[in-house]
Motif scaffolding. Structure first.
Motif, PDB file in Angstrom:
ATOM      1  N   THR A   1      46.250  30.564  90.490  1.00 40.74           N
ATOM      2  CA  THR A   1      46.764  30.098  91.773  1.00 40.74           C
ATOM      3  C   THR A   1      45.669  29.371  92.528  1.00 40.74           C
ATOM      4  OG1 THR A   1      47.955  30.748  93.777  1.00 40.74           O
ATOM      5  CG2 THR A   1      46.216  32.214  93.057  1.00 40.74           C
ATOM      6  N   VAL A   2      46.061  28.441  93.383  1.00 39.41           N
ATOM      7  CA  VAL A   2      45.135  27.658  94.185  1.00 39.41           C
ATOM      8  C   VAL A   2      45.478  27.862  95.646  1.00 39.41           C
ATOM      9  CG1 VAL A   2      44.152  25.365  94.577  1.00 39.41           C
ATOM     10  CG2 VAL A   2      45.094  25.940  92.333  1.00 39.41           C
ATOM     11  N   VAL A   3      44.476  28.217  96.454  1.00 38.55           N
ATOM     12  CA  VAL A   3      44.719  28.425  97.878  1.00 38.55           C
ATOM     13  C   VAL A   3      43.804  27.527  98.683  1.00 38.55           C
ATOM     14  CG1 VAL A   3      45.496  30.795  97.577  1.00 38.55           C
ATOM     15  CG2 VAL A   3      43.083  30.357  98.002  1.00 38.55           C
ATOM     16  N   THR A   4      44.237  27.130  99.857  1.00 43.18           N
ATOM     17  CA  THR A   4      43.472  26.211 100.692  1.00 43.18           C
ATOM     18  C   THR A   4      42.702  26.918 101.794  1.00 43.18           C
ATOM     19  OG1 THR A   4      45.395  25.883 102.111  1.00 43.18           O
ATOM     20  CG2 THR A   4      45.101  24.342 100.285  1.00 43.18           C
ATOM     21  N   THR A   5      42.909  28.236 101.932  1.00 41.77           N
ATOM     22  CA  THR A   5      42.209  28.993 102.961  1.00 41.77           C
ATOM     23  C   THR A   5      42.242  30.458 102.548  1.00 41.77           C
ATOM     24  OG1 THR A   5      42.072  29.453 105.328  1.00 41.77           O
ATOM     25  CG2 THR A   5      44.278  29.393 104.351  1.00 41.77           C
ATOM     26  N   ALA A   6      41.496  31.299 103.261  1.00 37.99           N
ATOM     27  CA  ALA A   6      41.557  32.731 102.990  1.00 37.99           C
ATOM     28  C   ALA A   6      42.988  33.217 103.176  1.00 37.99           C
ATOM     29  CB  ALA A   6      40.619  33.479 103.928  1.00 37.99           C
ATOM     30  N   THR A   7      43.505  33.894 102.160  1.00 42.01           N
ATOM     31  CA  THR A   7      44.911  34.292 102.215  1.00 42.01           C
ATOM     32  C   THR A   7      45.159  35.452 101.265  1.00 42.01           C
ATOM     33  OG1 THR A   7      47.182  33.475 102.114  1.00 42.01           O
ATOM     34  CG2 THR A   7      45.699  32.738 100.389  1.00 42.01           C
ATOM     35  N   THR A   8      46.327  36.053 101.379  1.00 48.37           N
ATOM     36  CA  THR A   8      46.748  37.107 100.462  1.00 48.37           C
ATOM     37  C   THR A   8      47.952  36.611  99.674  1.00 48.37           C
ATOM     38  OG1 THR A   8      45.966  38.866 101.918  1.00 48.37           O
ATOM     39  CG2 THR A   8      47.583  39.478 100.257  1.00 48.37           C
ATOM     40  N   VAL A   9      47.853  36.668  98.349  1.00 46.02           N
ATOM     41  CA  VAL A   9      48.906  36.168  97.468  1.00 46.02           C
ATOM     42  C   VAL A   9      49.621  37.352  96.837  1.00 46.02           C
ATOM     43  CG1 VAL A   9      49.403  34.797  95.420  1.00 46.02           C
ATOM     44  CG2 VAL A   9      47.593  34.079  96.979  1.00 46.02           C
ATOM     45  N   VAL A  10      50.936  37.334  96.871  1.00 48.19           N
ATOM     46  CA  VAL A  10      51.744  38.355  96.201  1.00 48.19           C
ATOM     47  C   VAL A  10      52.573  37.669  95.127  1.00 48.19           C
ATOM     48  CG1 VAL A  10      53.504  40.132  96.455  1.00 48.19           C
ATOM     49  CG2 VAL A  10      51.850  39.739  98.294  1.00 48.19           C
ATOM     50  N   CYS A  11      52.386  38.090  93.882  1.00 43.12           N
ATOM     51  CA  CYS A  11      53.130  37.428  92.805  1.00 43.12           C
ATOM     52  C   CYS A  11      53.266  38.366  91.617  1.00 43.12           C
ATOM     53  CB  CYS A  11      52.436  36.139  92.378  1.00 43.12           C
ATOM     54  SG  CYS A  11      50.828  36.383  91.612  1.00 43.12           S
ATOM     55  N   PRO A  12      54.252  38.111  90.748  1.00 40.80           N
ATOM     56  CA  PRO A  12      54.364  38.893  89.516  1.00 40.80           C
ATOM     57  C   PRO A  12      53.355  38.393  88.482  1.00 40.80           C
ATOM     58  CG  PRO A  12      56.113  37.267  89.611  1.00 40.80           C
ATOM     59  CD  PRO A  12      55.352  37.151  90.894  1.00 40.80           C
ATOM     60  N   VAL A  13      52.740  39.321  87.744  1.00 41.39           N
ATOM     61  CA  VAL A  13      51.823  38.941  86.675  1.00 41.39           C
ATOM     62  C   VAL A  13      52.174  39.741  85.428  1.00 41.39           C
ATOM     63  CG1 VAL A  13      49.910  38.292  88.187  1.00 41.39           C
ATOM     64  CG2 VAL A  13      50.101  40.643  87.390  1.00 41.39           C
ATOM     65  N   ALA A  14      51.896  39.174  84.282  1.00 38.50           N
ATOM     66  CA  ALA A  14      52.108  39.861  83.010  1.00 38.50           C
ATOM     67  C   ALA A  14      50.772  40.432  82.544  1.00 38.50           C
ATOM     68  CB  ALA A  14      52.661  38.886  81.970  1.00 38.50           C
ATOM     69  N   THR A  15      50.780  41.688  82.164  1.00 39.67           N
ATOM     70  CA  THR A  15      49.552  42.320  81.688  1.00 39.67           C
ATOM     71  C   THR A  15      49.922  43.365  80.641  1.00 39.67           C
ATOM     72  OG1 THR A  15      47.502  43.410  82.376  1.00 39.67           O
ATOM     73  CG2 THR A  15      49.542  44.094  83.492  1.00 39.67           C
ATOM     74  N   THR A  16      48.935  44.087  80.132  1.00 42.04           N
ATOM     75  CA  THR A  16      49.196  45.094  79.103  1.00 42.04           C
ATOM     76  C   THR A  16      48.750  46.466  79.577  1.00 42.04           C
ATOM     77  OG1 THR A  16      47.050  44.663  78.047  1.00 42.04           O
ATOM     78  CG2 THR A  16      48.966  43.469  77.196  1.00 42.04           C
ATOM     79  N   GLU A  17      49.397  47.504  79.024  1.00 40.05           N
ATOM     80  CA  GLU A  17      49.021  48.886  79.264  1.00 40.05           C
ATOM     81  C   GLU A  17      48.965  49.603  77.927  1.00 40.05           C
ATOM     82  OE1 GLU A  17      51.879  50.620  81.856  1.00 40.05           O
ATOM     83  OE2 GLU A  17      50.898  49.898  83.696  1.00 40.05           O
ATOM     84  N   THR A  18      48.098  50.590  77.829  1.00 38.70           N
ATOM     85  CA  THR A  18      48.014  51.417  76.628  1.00 38.70           C
ATOM     86  C   THR A  18      48.240  52.871  77.023  1.00 38.70           C
ATOM     87  OG1 THR A  18      46.427  49.899  75.618  1.00 38.70           O
ATOM     88  CG2 THR A  18      46.600  52.106  74.667  1.00 38.70           C
ATOM     89  N   GLN A  19      49.267  53.475  76.447  1.00 37.80           N
ATOM     90  CA  GLN A  19      49.558  54.881  76.682  1.00 37.80           C
ATOM     91  C   GLN A  19      49.837  55.552  75.353  1.00 37.80           C
ATOM     92  OE1 GLN A  19      52.573  55.615  79.595  1.00 37.80           O
ATOM     93  NE2 GLN A  19      51.688  54.245  81.135  1.00 37.80           N
ATOM     94  N   ASN A  20      49.077  56.602  75.058  1.00 42.29           N
ATOM     95  CA  ASN A  20      49.222  57.329  73.786  1.00 42.29           C
ATOM     96  C   ASN A  20      49.062  56.397  72.593  1.00 42.29           C
ATOM     97  OD1 ASN A  20      49.794  59.745  75.224  1.00 42.29           O
ATOM     98  ND2 ASN A  20      51.963  59.141  75.382  1.00 42.29           N
ATOM     99  N   GLY A  21      48.145  55.427  72.734  1.00 42.04           N
ATOM    100  CA  GLY A  21      47.865  54.517  71.638  1.00 42.04           C
ATOM    101  C   GLY A  21      48.845  53.377  71.484  1.00 42.04           C
ATOM    102  N   VAL A  22      49.861  53.312  72.357  1.00 48.00           N
ATOM    103  CA  VAL A  22      50.866  52.264  72.269  1.00 48.00           C
ATOM    104  C   VAL A  22      50.546  51.180  73.296  1.00 48.00           C
ATOM    105  CG1 VAL A  22      53.313  51.687  72.465  1.00 48.00           C
ATOM    106  CG2 VAL A  22      52.616  53.863  71.455  1.00 48.00           C
TER     107      VAL A  22
END
Length: 526
Positions: free
Chosen positions: A134-155
């Protein structure tokens, strides 16, 4: 854009204005500077706090790639029930043999965001991949969905999380990337946020032969929402509506056929001298001859100042090139009373050499720079379509902007009035992208924008500076520029417009010391 956010597993998918009009001329100059694509002179590095709010979903193992020896497609689709979004369908083949999987059709009734996937090959070592830029033009707070990974019990599972990202100053930020360490050259699955617009999606029937046990085959949805169909023509003559506008009475735009079958499509061209003046017709002719000689088929121009239309148009015709024309929107805004926009429309109508034109771009980063609201831009595109249709142009239209503008606004009204979607993507301003990875970065940006509107997409600006300061691992230089452009050209050169032909000494250097050094002609020996 309204989105219902779901969590799902990531899956590997097989498969003539006077040159003396100096106010407009200078005005355009200021906006042609890259400045980090954020409207400032700074090239900023991420240094923010990330706060996660998880949207939960079913845990699913990321599956291996399919192992098939041959694939053929059967033509007749059928409809199935439980699938709600067109993610690739996993099919298990327990023993060797020939398997037939029926076609599947999914109807998406509202804009839906899920966790999809892309793949990239990386060398041994630790790599930071994915995330949302994301690109911002001033100090700001961005709220957005992101894709990431999690590991639980080796999965390992791919999920979408809502992220609140605190940006302390203007700059370019990569939100929530994943970090992976591999011992050797490895193809890595990277989760990405994927948006499906309303429409009908079809996975064709597949017949495949497998030679091993327990192979998982993925059937991707390859047919997206169809273009709206026109009502059948009346069987007998009917009078036109009494108050129809030119846009309403003009024939519908043909299906866009842009790009090229090769690896070189288009180059941006601005007819400015090194001092910032206007080039004459002979100098423009020489430049265009060189661009054509390098194998490019198309020129992108931004505006109508500096006699761009008559001079560049004549040179394009002489050397067999196509044109992407533009309406440039600056700081005075894009409401329909803007006199600068009115002058450009008038110049285009007077010129009217539509046989040279493949695309009209209304606005260059106008939403991102705050020059247009979504509704103003929608209205202006509609006006330009009507005005140009009245003098015979019925080709495709678009607007181009950076990814953050496309995903940070409800742009459904803009999507409804353009024929293709377009973005400007400069990998140099992502501090984690090296020159050799520029092609993957640009391709990822284009994929995001294509999903926003559910329409084919093109990159209207991309390149790499040949001099300046390093931005993280993104270092400029002639060798680095060559590497980056070769990476972009190899990845998707048939869908990008390279920025730019020559360096622009008239620009301010900016904090990156790179603004004057985007000329890439030397890469092709020009």
């Amino acid at each position: 854009m309204k989105a219902a956010v779901l969590a799902a597993a990531a899956a590997m998918v097989a498969g003539g204005v006077s040159a003396g009009r100096s106010h407009g001329h200078r005005h355009a100059h200021a906006l042609f500077e890259k400045k980090g694509l954020n409207g400032t002179d700074e090239v900023c590095k991420p240094g923010c706090t990330t706060i996660y709010s998880t949207i939960t979903g079913e845990m699913t193992i990321v599956p291996p790639a399919p192992k098939t020896t041959s694939t053929s497609v059967a033509p007749v689709p059928t409809t199935t029930g439980p699938i709600t979004v067109p993610t690739p369908i996993p099919q298990t083949c327990p023993t060797p043999g020939t398997y037939t999987f029926p076609a599947t059709t999914v109807v998406v009734t509202e804009t839906t965001t899920v966790c999809g996937a892309t793949t990239t090959q990386v060398p041994s070592g630790t790599h930071t991949l994915g995330g949302v830029t994301t690109v911002v033009t001033t100090a700001t707070t961005v709220v957005c969905p992101v894709a990431t990974t999690e590991t639980q019990n080796g999965v390992v599972t791919s999920v979408i999380k809502t992220t609140t990202f605190v940006c302390p100053s203007a700059g370019t930020y990569t939100i929530a990337p994943i970090t992976t360490t591999v011992p050797s050259v490895t193809t890595v699955v990277v989760p990405v946020v994927t948006t499906y617009c309303p429409g009908t999606y079809t996975a064709p029937a597949v017949v495949t032969t497998v030679t091993e046990t327990n192979v998982v085959v993925y059937c991707p949805f390859t047919s997206q929402a169809p273009e709206p169909t026109l009502a059948p023509a009346p069987t007998s003559p009917a009078p036109a509506p009494a108050e129809s506008s030119p846009a309403e009475s003009a024939p519908a735009a043909p299906a866009p056929s842009l790009g090229t079958s090769g690896k070189k499509w288009a180059m941006t061209y601005t007819p400015f001298t090194p001092e910032g003046g206007c080039k004459g017709a002979e100098e423009v002719m020489s430049d265009v001859a060189a661009i054509a000689g390098a194998g490019f088929t198309t020129l992108r121009v931004y505006s109508t100042d500096c006699d761009t239309l008559p001079n560049v148009g004549a040179a394009a015709r002489a050397h067999g090139l196509r044109m992407i024309i533009g309406i440039f929107i600056g700081k005075v805004g894009c409401d329909n009373g803007n006199p600068d926009v009115a002058e450009q429309i008038a110049a285009l109508k007077e010129w009217s050499q539509w046989d040279l034109v493949d695309l009209c771009v209304v606005g260059n980063e106008a939403m991102f720079n705050g020059f247009c609201s979504v509704s103003e831009l929608t209205s202006l595109i509609t006006r330009v379509k009507s005005e140009l249709a009245s003098v015979g142009y019925n080709g495709p239209f678009t607007t181009t902007d950076v990814v953050s503008a496309w995903i940070g606004n409800d742009v459904s009204s803009v999507c409804s009035v353009i024929d293709v979607v377009a973005t400007n993507a400069h990998a140099y301003f992502n501090s984690e992208t090296s020159p050799s990875a520029a092609g993957k970065f640009v391709a990822g940006q284009l994929s995001i924008v294509e999903n926003v509107c559910g329409k084919p997409g093109y990159v209207m600006e991309t390149g790499w500076p040949n001099a300046g300061k390093c931005n993280g691992v993104a270092c400029p230089g002639e060798a680095e520029q060559r590497t980056a452009i070769e990476s972009i050209e190899s990845e998707l050169g048939n869908k990008v417009v390279f920025f730019s032909f020559r360096d622009d000494p008239w620009k301010q250097p900016g904090d990156c010391d790179c603004e004057q050094h985007w000329g890439c002609a030397k890469v092709w020996g020009l």
